[in-house]
Every structure is written in structure tokens, then in C-alpha cells.
Design an enzyme around this catalytic site. Structure first.
Site, mmCIF file in Angstrom:
data_model
loop_
_atom_site.group_PDB
_atom_site.id
_atom_site.type_symbol
_atom_site.label_atom_id
_atom_site.label_comp_id
_atom_site.label_asym_id
_atom_site.label_seq_id
_atom_site.Cartn_x
_atom_site.Cartn_y
_atom_site.Cartn_z
ATOM 1 N N HIS A 44 69.097 28.291 132.951
ATOM 2 C CA HIS A 44 67.740 28.260 132.244
ATOM 3 C C HIS A 44 67.524 29.416 131.363
ATOM 4 C CE1 HIS A 44 63.318 27.594 131.887
ATOM 5 N NE2 HIS A 44 63.075 28.828 131.888
ATOM 6 N N HIS A 90 58.411 23.072 131.083
ATOM 7 C CA HIS A 90 58.044 23.663 132.438
ATOM 8 C C HIS A 90 58.075 22.359 133.339
ATOM 9 C CE1 HIS A 90 56.074 27.005 134.606
ATOM 10 N NE2 HIS A 90 57.014 27.616 133.823
ATOM 11 N N ASN A 91 59.211 21.680 133.383
ATOM 12 C CA ASN A 91 59.521 20.508 134.065
ATOM 13 C C ASN A 91 59.354 20.286 135.462
ATOM 14 O OD1 ASN A 91 59.642 19.543 131.248
ATOM 15 N ND2 ASN A 91 61.982 19.413 131.190
ATOM 16 N N HIS A 92 60.391 21.157 136.070
ATOM 17 C CA HIS A 92 60.376 21.071 137.499
ATOM 18 C C HIS A 92 59.074 21.594 138.117
ATOM 19 C CE1 HIS A 92 64.687 20.590 136.078
ATOM 20 N NE2 HIS A 92 65.306 20.688 137.327
ATOM 21 N N GLU A 312 58.323 36.328 139.367
ATOM 22 C CA GLU A 312 58.011 35.626 138.022
ATOM 23 C C GLU A 312 56.186 35.438 137.986
ATOM 24 O OE1 GLU A 312 60.091 31.867 137.099
ATOM 25 O OE2 GLU A 312 61.999 32.882 137.037
ATOM 26 N N ASP A 496 62.521 22.813 118.935
ATOM 27 C CA ASP A 496 62.877 21.562 119.820
ATOM 28 C C ASP A 496 62.774 22.017 121.224
ATOM 29 O OD1 ASP A 496 65.340 22.873 120.764
ATOM 30 O OD2 ASP A 496 66.119 22.029 118.904
ATOM 31 N N ASN A 534 64.350 25.227 123.314
ATOM 32 C CA ASN A 534 64.602 25.392 124.418
ATOM 33 C C ASN A 534 65.480 24.280 125.167
ATOM 34 O OD1 ASN A 534 62.819 24.444 127.253
ATOM 35 N ND2 ASN A 534 63.693 26.376 127.365
#
Length: 735
Positions: A44, A90-92, A312, A496, A534
Site C-alpha cells: 500500500h 478504500h476497498n478492503h 491510523e 487513476d 493509487n
């Protein structure tokens, strides 16, 4: 170190990584140092699998102020203004905890923008879900995920007061195990007042501002660099919780700060929190930094240095101020009732020294951590499935009637109107939105105190990228640019979000490499450089990767905000033209997916010269006042595009298109668009099209009656019910 194997496994580090770390440090690392390396060397943060292929992206143009490498890209839009924009995944987190995962995705991208001195003025999103239209447990799961993600996005964006101007939401079984939530934001700033992430000037203070630090999000960057499996539920604690009201205060405080001369640089605490922000600021300046972690504002009792460095927690920033201005900076943030503490200073050692109650608990060289992350040259292999699907055609299944086909395609969740989603978003706040969501190919906002406007669109057809990652990705750039051009704006640059499966799978790595080549070629040929982006890998669950999904957000500038084109028919009696050539091209089409139950075939041809000619035509024809509306032809082909224009305008259509096979009404050939022209402008329109060498065909006229195209004849009321009612019916099916 005790239990070294377990420690390395938990931090997603290999034994080779560990030996490399020991070589860099000249000693055995402690747990804090392992945590820092783990975060900074995660996929990441370090792009270790993708970096090889990102090199060579076109990034420069006369209008580009800042390309990749900062929090966001910046382009000059004229009149002394710059557009600052980026898209991130912010998929996961969104799959694990959809409301908070999606909300914090919006919060993170907003901070990327205002940390550069820009006020956020426009949001977009690109959302991918699984088989939400199924009457099954999987269908119910994805309907819940849709509800949660939309709630999170709308809650955060609406509270902070940034309009949602455009977006896309698509559905495919390949996302059953991994949804994709890509958030885009664009902000405006004076072109000569852009702020960067740097920390320089020995003894200059390092100031922490924003919310207090808690334990939420620990390991978030590492979690987002891992595949999913049966244990995914256990990762829920790594999802952060956001507070849009704190974010609003933080944004206003930062924008007030930027009007002063108090600071050297500023960085958002995003993935890897205090670790990434501090190391990146120091690395870009070639400086060192000393931080006193016991001074960091804590939300919870008993927190330790490891947690402070890797938390985070949301809504936090790190500032390098000018010496002597510490209290001036702190005063601004205290005014907004935010935390603000001097937690360190800049040094000239090139090292990061972490101090805890007077004791140095970590002392690390900065450059190796940011510059020596492993860069993998992973094996690649052309997928075996490509040979199995390339010769499949629409002749392999029985075709429905054209009327049946249109009804079913308009009802499909990828095509039908998604007011159920976009009406939950505030699209008019700030009073700059020129277009209405659901009525245009691109979102458009006006620039105050200027005649100009900014147009933006986000697009990708994952089916096309599955059958041909290179051309499919290039087509995503062209499609997003075409949408912007259909508003009358000139496309200028992209950001992108490259969403792919497991890079340890050679077939996925081949897809990624091909996609990057396609984007490079398209951006070069279309003169739309990449200014930010990203990469999101490991979108895989139990060995099943998502389709290659390189989402492309295009930004362009319109010279006249009072002459914006939309994609809805305007008046009974107007003439409708098609520009572009239609071939027997159904590879990766929705027609083949819905009626043939397959994603197969070969990718439609992409001709960059014809694509640019189409852009030039619509932009200039609009300037000449020749057009009433414009809409690109994409998913579902000409029949679907015409029906959408009619339904959006509350009007009908009557026409006849010369085709040798009526299935061509649903072909998905590229570089095509439909134009509505007043009878008074028909002669001038055709003359200009001939002058430009554009291939055009008059195919019908706007009416006040039903929808009639070749053998298709459907009552307008029935079509309206299908198009506007199908999505809400799907979403309410289990309530």
C-alpha cells in the site's frame, strides 16, 4: 527477538526483508522498528510490486503544475487558479465495515486535497459490487454492502459540505469477494500557492494537529496489502472510524493557516499514520527528524510508541512550521477546538529519532526506509483463459428480439438509473454545480469569478479489461475523456486507481503490466498526462481475483460555464445524429454478458486519431452553438444510449438506423457519440462534420411519443418504469 517467525508473519515481512532490515540498521530491529519497516514497505505504501510498471507514465504538459509524487496532482486551469485532484481506493476496509470503510475513504481523499492548500469543491466515486441483483445470500450480502457504502459516502461528504458531482456504480460476480470503493476529490487553489509535504530547516518545529490518536486502524496499510480469506472478519479492528465534523474543522483551520507565512510543509496522516507522514516529509527534504512520542495527544490510556507510530486514527495532520511561529500555528487550531502540539523538530542527521519519556526507543535512517523498499520483478504469464474466450461470439447463443433486449439491458443494475444512490448525496451544496447527476456524461462545476468551468468523469469497463487488459485500459482513458468532451470541455489530465488481484499470481501481474502499457499509450496519444494515482492490489478472496479494474478519472476545462452540454433530449422535432463507425464488435459487451452469460470475445478496436477527432468535433460544434445535447455510446450500444437520452429528457424518439443485423444496435464499438441538433442547425452541423472528416449518420428525431428504433417500439411509460424503477426495486427487495 522471541517468536521472530510469528512477528514477521503478522507484519507481512519475509526473512529476506528481515535480513535487509538488519543490514540497514546494523543491528537487530526492535518491535517498533519492525512495525515501521512493515508499514513503509507494505504494498500500500511502497508500491513494491507495481513500481516497475508505473515508471514511464506520461506526467508532463504545459498545464501540469505537479505530477505524481505529492498528495495530489495539480493542473493550471487558467484565471490564476489550479485544480488539485486525486483518486484513491478504500476497498478492503469497505468490504469489512462498509459504512466506516467508505466514510474514511472520503475523509482521506479530502485531506489529500486540502493539505495542498486547495478547498475541496467536487467529489466523485467509482463503486463495484457483486451480484446484488441475485435472489440469494450473496445477493443479499451485496445489497447490504451497497447500502452501507452509500451511507458512509453520503454521511461524510454531506456533513463536510462537498458536492457529489458524478460517479459510476457497476455490478459483476467477480466482485463477490472484494468490492471496490474508489473515492475522488477535486479542490481549487491559487496557482501560485500550492503547499507540499516537506520538512526542512534545522530546529524548525514539527507540530501534530487534529484529532487525538487512538488504537484504531493499527496495521491498516498492511491489511490493505493482503488478500482476503475466511479470517477476514478478524480484520475488522483495523478499520478506522471517521468524524466528518472534526474533518470540517481541520479543513477550515488548515485553509486559514495557508493564508499565513507560518509553515514550511504539511502532510496528511493517512495510511501508516504518523510513520508515513513523518518519514515522507523528511525524505523529500533530505532532512532528519526527532519526535517525542509522549507528547502526541492520546485518546486512550496506556498507549505505547508502537501504537502511536502505526495508528491510523482519522483527521490528523503533521506540520513543519517555521521556528518562532509555533504558537501562531497552535493558536489557529485551538481556535477550532482541535489538538495542536509541538512533538518534534527537524534535524540534519538524515535519521528518525523516536523518544519516549527521555529514552530513544528507535533510531532509523530515513532514506533506506523510503528508498530501499523491495521493488519486485514478479513473474508474468499471459492468462490461459484468454485463449478459451477469444473466439466466443454472439452467434453462440440465441438472440432475443430487439425490444426484449432493450428492456432487459435498461433494467440491468449497470445501466438503469441509480437515483436510489445519488439522491442520498448532496450534489448542489456550494452552489457551483452546473450539471445534475444522472443527466450528463460528466459532472461540471463553475469557477466563481470566472467564465470557466471544470468537467470531470470517472470510468472503466472491467469486462473489456478482462478480455484485453491493454486495450481495455486504454479504452477507459478514452471513455473518461469522451465523457468530459461531451460536456464541451477539453480533457486535460487523469488520476487513476488501479485495482487488481493478487500480484503473486503471474497472470494478475501480466494483466497489471498490460494495463499500465495501455494507460501510457492512451495518455500519450490523447495528450492527457497522469498527475496522481493509487494502486490497490490483493483484491482477492479465496484465490479468486477481481477483474482488472483500472478506474480512470479525467478532468477538463470548459471555456464557457453558460454553454455546458448535457445528455438529455431537449425538444420535440430535433434531429439526432450518430458520429462514429459501428462494427460487429460485441467482445466484453453487456449484451454478451446478459444474453450469452459470458464475458468473452475480442476487444473492440481503439483508434486514438478518431477518438481525438470526436473530441475536437463536439468541443468546437458546441462553441458554434450547433448542438442541443450530446451523449457518448458505450455500454449497451446505440439503442441503450438513445433510450437514456429520451428518458432523461422525458421525451420519445423515432428513428431508423441502417444496419445489416439489428443486433448491431447493441454493439459496443468505441469512439461514437449521439448528437441532438435543432432543424435550424442541420445544414451547418453536417457541413462542419464533413469539413472535419467525421463519419456521421442521421438516425432519427426527438418526439413526444414512444421509443421507436428499427423494429423496437416500446411505450414511453413502460420504458420509463423500467429505467427509473429497477434499481430501487432491487435495493428494496429484502426490506
Amino acid at each position: 527477538m522471541k517468536n521472530l517467525e510469528e512477528v514477521l508473519k503478522n507484519h507481512k515481512l519475509s526473512l529476506d526483508d528481515y535480513n535487509h532490515i538488519k543490514k540497514i540498521l546494523g543491528k537487530e530491529p526492535n518491535l517498533i522498528e519492525i512495525g515501521i519497516f512493515s508499514a513503509m514497505w507494505s504494498e500500500h505504501c511502497s508500491y513494491k510490486s507495481s513500481k516497475k510498471y508505473l515508471n514511464g507514465f506520461p506526467t508532463k504538459a504545459p498545464w501540469v503544475i505537479q505530477g505524481p509524487g505529492e498528495n495530489a496532482g495539480v493542473i493550471d486551469v487558467g484565471d490564476g487558479l489550479a485544480a488539485v485532484f486525486k483518486m484513491e481506493s478504500h476497498n478492503h476496509p469497505s468490504f469489512i465495515e462498509p459504512v466506516q470503510g467508505a466514510a474514511t475513504g472520503v475523509g482521506g481523499i479530502l485531506r489529500d486535497i486540502f493539505t495542498m492548500g486547495a478547498r475541496p469543491v467536487a467529489n466523485m466515486n467509482s463503486l463495484r459490487f457483486g451480484a446484488a441483483n441475485e435472489d440469494s445470500e450473496m445477493g443479499r450480502l451485496h445489497r447490504r454492502l451497497v447500502r452501507g457504502v452509500v451511507e458512509g459516502i453520503s454521511f461524510y461528504g454531506n456533513c463536510i459540505g462537498v458536492p457529489m458531482t458524478a460517479g459510476e456504480t457497476t455490478f459483476d460476480e467477480c466482485y463477490n469477494g472484494n468490492i471496490l470503493v474508489n473515492a475522488f476529490n477535486l479542490g481549487l487553489a491559487p496557482a501560485d500557492k500550492i503547499f507540499y509535504a516537506k520538512s526542512e530547516g534545522v530546529v524548525n518545529p514539527v507540530i501534530y494537529v487534529g484529532s487525538k490518536t487512538g488504537r484504531e486502524g493499527l496495521g491498516g496499510a498492511v491489511m490493505s496489502s493482503d488478500r482476503f480469506g475466511s479470517e477476514s472478519e478478524s480484520k475488522r479492528p483495523t478499520v478506522q472510524v471517521g468524524d466528518p465534523f472534526i474533518e470540517k474543522l481541520l479543513m477550515e483551520a488548515c485553509l486559514e493557516l495557508f493564508k499565513t507565512d507560518f509553515i514550511v510543509g504539511i502532510q496528511d496522516m493517512g495510511a501508516a499514520g504518523l510513520t508515513s507522514s513523518s518519514f515522507e516529509m523528511a525524505s523529500k527534504s533530505g532532512s532528519g527528524m526527532r519526535m517525542y512520542l509522549d507528547r502526541v495527544p492520546a485518546r486512550e490510556e496506556g498507549m505505547v510508541p508502537y501504537e502511536f507510530m502505526l495508528s491510523e486514527s482519522q483527521e490528523r495532520m503533521l506540520i513543519c512550521a517555521k521556528a518562532g511561529y509555533e504558537q501562531d500555528v497552535i493558536k489557529i487550531f485551538k481556535k477550532y477546538e482541535l489538538e495542536a502540539e509541538v512533538i518534534g523538530e527537524v534535524t540534519n542527521t538524515g535519521r528518525m529519532e523516536l523518544v519516549w519519556h527521555g529514552e530513544v526507543v528507535a533510531d532509523l535512517p530515513i532514506a533506506p526506509i523510503t528508498d530501499e523498499a523491495p521493488m519486485y520483478d514478479r513473474p508474468t504469464k499471459k492468462p490461459d483463459y484468454l485463449d478459451k474466450i477469444k473466439n466466443k461470439t454472439i452467434d453462440d447463443f440465441v438472440a432475443p428480439t430487439s425490444s426484449e433486449a432493450l428492456k432487459k439491458l435498461l433494467a440491468h443494475p449497470e445501466v438503469c438509473d441509480k437515483a436510489w444512490i445519488y439522491e442520498q448525496y448532496d450534489s448542489t451544496i456550494q452552489c457551483n454545480s452546473v450539471t445534475r447527476v444522472g443527466k450528463s456524461d460528466a459532472g461540471v462545476i463553475r469557477l466563481k469569478n470566472s467564465k470557466k468551468a471544470i468537467a470531470m468523469s470517472v470510468d472503466c469497463n472491467p469486462r473489456q479489461c478482462y478480455v484485453d487488459p491493454k486495450i481495455g485500459s486504454a479504452a477507459a482513458v478514452a471513455e473518461s475523456g469522451r465523457n468530459v468532451a461531451m460536456s464541451g470541455a477539453r480533457p486535460l489530465a487523469i488520476t487513476d486507481c488501479l485495482n487488481f488481484g493478487n500480484p503473486e499470481n503471474p497472470e494478475v501481474m501480466w494483466q497489471f503490466a498490460q494495463a499500465c502499457e495501455g494507460i501510457k499509450e492512451a495518455c500519450k496519444e490523447l495528450n492527457t498526462p497522469v498527475v496522481s494515482g493509487n494502486v490497490s492490489l490483493y483484491n482477492e478472496t479465496n484465490g479468486n481475483s477481481v477483474f482488472p479494474t483500472p478506474s480512470i478519472a479525467m478532468v477538463g476545462v470548459h471555456d464557457n460555464n453558460e454553454n455546458i452540454l448535457t445528455a438529455e433530449f431537449k425538444k420535440d422535432g430535433n434531429i439526432v445524429y450518430l458520429i462514429g463507425e459501428t462494427g460487429f464488435e460485441f467482445g466484453a459487451s453487456l449484451y454478451m454478458k446478459v444474453f450469452g452469460k459470458m464475458v468473452a470475445g475480442t476487444m473492440p478496436k481503439l483508434n486514438f486519431s478518431k477518438e481525438l477527432k470526436l473530441w475536437d468535433f463536439v468541443i468546437e460544434a458546441n462553441k458554434r452553438g450547433l448542438l442541443e445535447s450530446a451523449h457518448d455510446v458505450s455500454v449497451g450500444g446505440i439503442a441503450v444510449a438513445l433510450a437514456r437520452m429520451a428518458l432523461r429528457g422525458g421525451l420519445g424518439f423515432e428513428g431508423l438506423m441502417t444496419v445489416e443485423d439489428e443486433r448491431l444496435l447493441f454493439a459496443e464499438s468505441l469512439s461514437r457519440a449521439l448528437f441532438e441538433v435543432s432543424p435550424n442547425n442541420v445544414s451547418a452541423f453536417e457541413k462542419y462534420a464533413k469539413t472535419l472528416g467525421a463519419s456521421f449518420q442521421k438516425i432519427g428525431k426527438v418526439t413526444s411519443g414512444d421509443f421507436v428504433l428499427n423494429s423496437i417500439s416500446i411505450d414511453q411509460g413502460e420504458l420509463n418504469s423500467i429505467y427509473y424503477g429497477s434499481f430501487a426495486k432491487m435495493m428494496n427487495s429484502d426490506i
